[in-house]
Design an enzyme around this catalytic site. Structure first.
Site, PDB file in Angstrom:
ATOM      1  N   GLY A 230      21.201 -29.982  13.057  1.00 40.90           N
ATOM      2  CA  GLY A 230      20.089 -29.384  12.362  1.00 40.90           C
ATOM      3  C   GLY A 230      19.296 -28.050  13.325  1.00 40.90           C
ATOM      4  N   GLY A 232      16.552 -25.284  14.733  1.00 41.70           N
ATOM      5  CA  GLY A 232      15.116 -25.328  15.567  1.00 41.70           C
ATOM      6  C   GLY A 232      15.030 -26.089  16.682  1.00 41.70           C
ATOM      7  CB  CYS A 258      24.175 -30.830  17.077  1.00 38.56           C
ATOM      8  SG  CYS A 258      24.288 -29.219  17.577  1.00 38.56           S
ATOM      9  CD  GLN A 262      19.303 -30.284  20.975  1.00 38.69           C
ATOM     10  OE1 GLN A 262      18.113 -30.141  20.149  1.00 38.69           O
ATOM     11  NE2 GLN A 262      20.374 -29.504  20.952  1.00 38.69           N
ATOM     12  CG  ASN A 300      25.399 -24.152  15.403  1.00 38.66           C
ATOM     13  OD1 ASN A 300      24.611 -23.225  16.019  1.00 38.66           O
ATOM     14  ND2 ASN A 300      25.232 -24.373  14.139  1.00 38.66           N
ATOM     15  CG  PHE A 303      16.719 -25.978  21.868  1.00 42.27           C
ATOM     16  CD1 PHE A 303      15.508 -26.049  22.668  1.00 42.27           C
ATOM     17  CD2 PHE A 303      16.876 -25.022  20.696  1.00 42.27           C
ATOM     18  CE1 PHE A 303      14.372 -25.033  22.006  1.00 42.27           C
ATOM     19  CE2 PHE A 303      15.824 -24.364  20.178  1.00 42.27           C
ATOM     20  CZ  PHE A 303      14.660 -24.311  20.923  1.00 42.27           C
ATOM     21  CG  HIS A 344      28.726 -29.436  15.166  1.00 43.09           C
ATOM     22  ND1 HIS A 344      28.221 -30.016  14.041  1.00 43.09           N
ATOM     23  CD2 HIS A 344      28.068 -28.596  15.857  1.00 43.09           C
ATOM     24  CE1 HIS A 344      26.813 -29.324  14.072  1.00 43.09           C
ATOM     25  NE2 HIS A 344      26.928 -28.720  15.016  1.00 43.09           N
ATOM     26  CD  GLU A 346      30.391 -31.887  12.106  1.00 46.71           C
ATOM     27  OE1 GLU A 346      29.878 -30.807  12.037  1.00 46.71           O
ATOM     28  OE2 GLU A 346      30.567 -32.780  13.333  1.00 46.71           O
TER      29      GLU A 346
END
Length: 372
Positions: A230, A232, A258, A262, A300, A303, A344, A346
């Protein structure tokens, strides 16, 4: 539809740097977001529809964008998620037999502005040197002072909670209802290909809104929980962090991807950091620390988790390392059925080197079920 291909446009960065280009028509409104770049040679449709890119202006390093059009089955969400597109050469006529529509039409339907004929090599070099920053796209090329004032008001990505903007509003199910594997997905901005990877392995899946509680998920009686990718900053997602803590406490098989990675790190006290310019592309080299084997991966993220804190954390072990900068690319929680990766597995777009991680997740669910 006819376009004025000579409409001038401007990209203004937060540090005052200006890049000029062209667009198809005057923007109905200026577009703002954090500037970032993706080095992938293909997969632009998947990139533009990836919820992890919400709130970001995308720069593509590949010289030609749009040359193979758009196929409706290859989107990673139900809509375009980037705030704007910057590229060198925009191809208006696709040459792919199975494209449904042109990228031009696809982005036009999404009301997404594009600036092309930009010196993207110079732009990417600037981002690499000075870091990711906010930017504004506009056709008001003679009003830079006004654009600067508007840009100053735009919030920084640091501290910004965006999962609520892209998560499902209502829970939904998919897959085989009779499956022995029931996977609850906490949707922080999940890609469709994550759900496809679960479904093709025979799972019954229920996707939950980002702010769902551990109790909400467990009421469905899952055999495992996946915390998705996701956009932000992960730190404001306090409910997701608490959910991850409960997963560990109750020893529920848990897989984080991802942003989910975190979240799991934060749940055991490992802090996260804003990166200089992030990792975004489909050729990032990763090494599995247990097998010693390397993988080429799709990434991608802007952070990351703190490496020193991870190494010194008594609850976690580093499972994967990014070979370009030695940052942490994966962790396992000691004595708990929980692991996560920063990349990722996938793909979509990208290589399939890391899809085995889904098999590991299913093996973990089977093992826990047998031991229970």
């Amino acid at each position: 539809m006819k376009y004025n291909l000579k409409t001038p446009a401007v990209l203004l960065l937060a540090d005052g740097t200006v890049f000029h280009g062209k667009t198809t028509e005057p923007f109905s409104s200026n577009r703002l977001g954090e500037i970032c770049f993706n080095t992938g040679m293909t997969g632009y449709q998947e990139i533009f529809t990836d919820p992890s890119y919400f709130g970001q202006i995308m720069v593509t390093t590949n010289a030609h964008i749009g040359n193979y059009g758009v196929n409706s089955e290859e989107s990673e969400s139900d809509s375009v998620k980037i705030s704007g597109l910057i590229c060198k050469n925009f191809s208006f006529t696709p040459s792919r037999v199975n494209s449904d529509i042109s990228l031009e039409r696809f982005l036009e339907d999404a009301h997404l502005p594009v600036i092309f004929d930009v010196d993207t090599r110079a732009l990417v070099s600037h981002i690499r040197k000075h870091g990711a920053m906010n930017a504004i796209m506009s056709t008001a090329t003679h009003h830079l002072d006004g654009l600067k004032d508007e840009l100053k008001k735009h919030p920084s990505m640091k501290g910004l909670e965006l999962a609520s903007k892209v998560s499902t509003k209502e829970a939904y199910t998919m897959g085989d209802k009779l499956s022995e594997h029931r996977v609850a997905v906490l949707d922080l901005g999940t890609k469709k290909n994550i759900l496809r990877r679960l479904e093709e392995r025979g799972a019954y899946i229920k996707v939950f809104p980002y702010d769902s509680s551990f109790e909400d998920l467990m009421e469905w009686k899952p055999t495992g929980i996946l915390i998705s990718n996701g956009p932000g900053d992960p730190e404001p997602l306090t409910s997701a962090i608490e959910l991850a803590k409960d997963c560990l406490k109750n020893e529920i098989p848990t897989f984080g991807i991802c942003l989910g990675h975190q979240i799991i790190a934060l749940s055991v006290g490992i802090p996260t950091l804003k990166m200089h310019n992030g990792h975004r592309g489909i050729n990032h080299p990763i090494q599995n620390q247990r097998t010693g084997k390397s993988e080429i991966t799709s990434q991608n993220h802007g952070f990351t988790i703190d490496k020193e804190s991870t190494v010194n954390n008594p609850q976690a072990e580093v499972s994967h390392i990014h070979l370009n900068d030695n940052s942490v690319a994966g962790i396992r929680i000691k004595d708990k059925p929980c692991f996560s990766v920063q990349y990722h597995p996938e793909a979509g777009p990208g290589p399939n080197d890391a899809t085995y991680l889904f098999d590991d997740f299913f093996d973990l669910m089977s093992k826990e079920k047998i031991e229970a």
